[in-house]
Scaffold this motif. Structure first.
Motif, PDB file in Angstrom:
ATOM      1  N   ASN A  98       0.826  -1.199   0.000  1.00 50.33           N
ATOM      2  CA  ASN A  98       0.000   0.000   0.000  1.00 50.33           C
ATOM      3  C   ASN A  98       0.867   1.259   0.000  1.00 50.33           C
ATOM      4  O   ASN A  98       0.573   2.237  -0.684  1.00 50.33           O
ATOM      5  CB  ASN A  98      -0.922  -0.006   1.218  1.00 50.33           C
ATOM      6  N   THR A 108      -1.486   5.149  -3.451  1.00 48.59           N
ATOM      7  CA  THR A 108      -2.912   5.359  -3.697  1.00 48.59           C
ATOM      8  C   THR A 108      -3.571   6.232  -2.624  1.00 48.59           C
ATOM      9  O   THR A 108      -4.759   6.531  -2.729  1.00 48.59           O
ATOM     10  CB  THR A 108      -3.646   4.007  -3.748  1.00 48.59           C
ATOM     11  N   CYS A 161      -4.452   5.311   0.232  1.00 45.48           N
ATOM     12  CA  CYS A 161      -5.521   4.495   0.807  1.00 45.48           C
ATOM     13  C   CYS A 161      -5.251   4.276   2.295  1.00 45.48           C
ATOM     14  O   CYS A 161      -4.220   3.692   2.657  1.00 45.48           O
ATOM     15  CB  CYS A 161      -5.605   3.149   0.078  1.00 45.48           C
ATOM     16  N   SER A 204      -9.550  -2.582   1.033  1.00 44.40           N
ATOM     17  CA  SER A 204     -10.630  -1.601   1.043  1.00 44.40           C
ATOM     18  C   SER A 204     -10.140  -0.411   1.855  1.00 44.40           C
ATOM     19  O   SER A 204      -9.393  -0.572   2.819  1.00 44.40           O
ATOM     20  CB  SER A 204     -11.904  -2.187   1.656  1.00 44.40           C
ATOM     21  N   CYS A 205     -10.557   0.777   1.447  1.00 50.23           N
ATOM     22  CA  CYS A 205     -10.059   2.012   2.060  1.00 50.23           C
ATOM     23  C   CYS A 205     -11.156   2.691   2.872  1.00 50.23           C
ATOM     24  O   CYS A 205     -12.354   2.478   2.636  1.00 50.23           O
ATOM     25  CB  CYS A 205      -9.553   2.963   0.976  1.00 50.23           C
ATOM     26  N   LYS A 227     -13.118   3.561  -1.379  1.00 45.38           N
ATOM     27  CA  LYS A 227     -12.463   3.030  -2.563  1.00 45.38           C
ATOM     28  C   LYS A 227     -11.783   1.694  -2.242  1.00 45.38           C
ATOM     29  O   LYS A 227     -11.663   1.296  -1.086  1.00 45.38           O
ATOM     30  CB  LYS A 227     -11.431   4.028  -3.083  1.00 45.38           C
ATOM     31  N   TYR A 272      -8.740  -1.417  -3.992  1.00 45.66           N
ATOM     32  CA  TYR A 272      -7.729  -1.730  -4.998  1.00 45.66           C
ATOM     33  C   TYR A 272      -7.304  -3.194  -4.902  1.00 45.66           C
ATOM     34  O   TYR A 272      -7.421  -3.823  -3.841  1.00 45.66           O
ATOM     35  CB  TYR A 272      -6.466  -0.865  -4.801  1.00 45.66           C
ATOM     36  N   THR A 290     -15.440  -3.955  -1.437  1.00 42.14           N
ATOM     37  CA  THR A 290     -15.950  -2.629  -1.784  1.00 42.14           C
ATOM     38  C   THR A 290     -17.086  -2.793  -2.784  1.00 42.14           C
ATOM     39  O   THR A 290     -17.278  -3.864  -3.364  1.00 42.14           O
ATOM     40  CB  THR A 290     -14.857  -1.739  -2.403  1.00 42.14           C
TER      41      THR A 290
END
Length: 449
Positions: free
Chosen positions: A218, A223, A225, A245-246, A250, A252, A282
């Protein structure tokens, strides 16, 4: 997951036999510092007899040191320990009229339920660190792991299984041949592939620790996030995939090279449907709707108006480039978009194939009108295109064979490569084009004998 016999069954049988060796023989004298001393006579006997035993066993070992452990005359068995130039040492059992049995030092030195090791535990100096002696096998599989701990899981008729825990929290299952031989096949898989508590599973690291690698990925992804949750998704021969999951909603997919653990790329959940069905933590549908609108704007900016109804990511080795197939609500003519940070271009499905991409959302028929129009430019308005195929390309041009609905011989059109909306630059008959990609092959264009 793998056919094998549990380690405890196979090894306990071997140690039960070893216990029959007289204690005076099998128990080595102790040095002052508490380390087992190695009797010179036992070492001499071991070096004389053990190499032949190891060679007969098929284990991958060039003996560098050996000792005779003891003998059970009633059972007709002799016991040896060997150290090997290749790394991993063995405890060996030699019986008359039977193939020798060998156990790696990781197996023979593993404590029993009472916490004590048995009579076949390895004590030679060359076998002092059996965990690290798995390093050549891990390296052979192309995996980077500074081993902290290791354990034997078990052996079957053909394979042996080990677990290694690495610095940084990652862990792996090592599968190789039985008896152990560095020349045999080696497969090393992340512990995350195995269910906890299964016949083959990891115990030296826990799943939470193994997933901490996601935080490293990460950070490398950039990102921004703030990770809410994380999960392991799948592994291929070359890569691992993790979902995050953020906190902002959002999500990724992070792609990681399995050999080195290096970050490869981040894939927004809206584009990650090709990875095991996509994101599950997500709202991927909402993300995809948002992304479709984003691609609509990018394609319009690239001169290809398309109200994107559906899109699909195509593989690319360039992390700075997105290759996306587009299906449009307002047109039957789809395209392949190549987007970068500074812009992009969109190939229609005719010229996309000439440039190395193929449309799957769009039918061929709607593309024929464009080809018919291009033929008009060469005064061939009588040909209504009824079929087409890409037949070849040079470094600068791609060639499309077309068939005509009236059944008369068709033609070959040449288009410049790397251009989003190319005009046909050359017009050939099938006779003229016979040297291009094997020539014309559509049914109405084949030469009649």
């Amino acid at each position: 997951m793998f056919p094998m016999r549990p380690f405890a069954i196979g090894l306990s049988a071997a140690l039960a036999v070893a216990i029959l060796v007289p204690a005076a023989v099998i128990s080595a004298p102790q040095e002052e510092k508490g380390k087992p001393a190695i009797d010179a006579k036992a070492r001499l006997a071991g070096m004389q007899e053990a190499p032949a035993v190891i060679q007969a066993s098929g284990a991958g070992c060039t003996v560098s040191d050996a000792r005779f452990i003891g003998e059970d005359k009633k059972a007709g068995a002799k016991y040896y320990e060997v150290a090997c130039f290749e790394g991993m040492g063995f405890a060996a059992i030699a019986k008359k009229d039977a193939a020798p049995q060998v156990y790696t030092c990781l197996e023979s030195s593993q404590p029993g339920p009472d916490g004590k090791v048995g009579g076949l535990a390895c004590i030679l100096p060359g076998n002092a660190y059996p965990s690290y002696n798995l390093a050549p096998f891990v390296k052979k599989a192309g995996v980077s792991c500074a081993i902290e701990k290791a354990r034997a899981i078990g052996s079957g008729a053909k394979n042996s299984y080990f677990e290694v825990a690495c610095q940084g929290g990652s862990g792996y299952i090592v599968q190789t041949v039985a008896p152990l031989n560095i020349d045999g096949d080696v497969v090393v898989n992340s512990c995350l592939l195995y269910e906890e508590g299964g016949n083959v599973s990891c115990k030296l690291t826990n799943r939470q620790t193994q997933l901490s690698v996601v935080d490293t990925l990460n950070g490398a992804a950039g990102t921004n996030c703030a990770v809410k949750d994380r999960r392991y998704v799948l592994s291929t021969k070359t890569d691992n995939y993790f979902e995050v999951s953020c906190q902002d909603g959002k999500g990724y997919m992070y792609q990681q090279t399995s050999a080195t653990g290096a970050f490869v790329r981040s894939i927004p959940c809206a584009q990650a449907g090709f990875v095991s069905g996509g994101c599950t933590m997500t709202d991927a549908v909402a993300a995809q709707t948002e992304q479709a609108g984003f691609y609509s704007k990018l394609s319009a900016k690239a001169g290809f108006p398309c109200d994107v109804e559906k899109y699909g990511m195509l593989p690319t080795t360039d992390p700075k480039k997105e290759i996306v197939e587009l299906k449009c609500k307002n047109s039957e003519v789809g395209g392949i978009a190549v987007f970068t940070a500074t812009g992009g271009m969109v190939f229609d499905c005719v010229t996309a194939e000439l440039n190395g991409y193929r449309c799957s959302f769009t039918k061929k028929d709607p593309q024929y009108a464009r080809l018919t129009k291009d033929l008009v430019g060469f005064n061939k308005a009588s040909c209504q295109v009824s079929d087409a195929r890409a037949i070849g390309a040079t470094e600068t041009e791609g060639f499309v064979e077309v068939a005509c609905s009236d059944g008369l011989p068709g033609w070959v059109l040449a288009y410049p490569l790397g251009v989003a909306k190319p005009a046909a630059k050359e017009f050939l008959s099938c006779v003229q084009a016979k040297g291009i990609g094997g020539g014309c092959k559509l049914p109405t264009n084949k030469t009649k004998s």
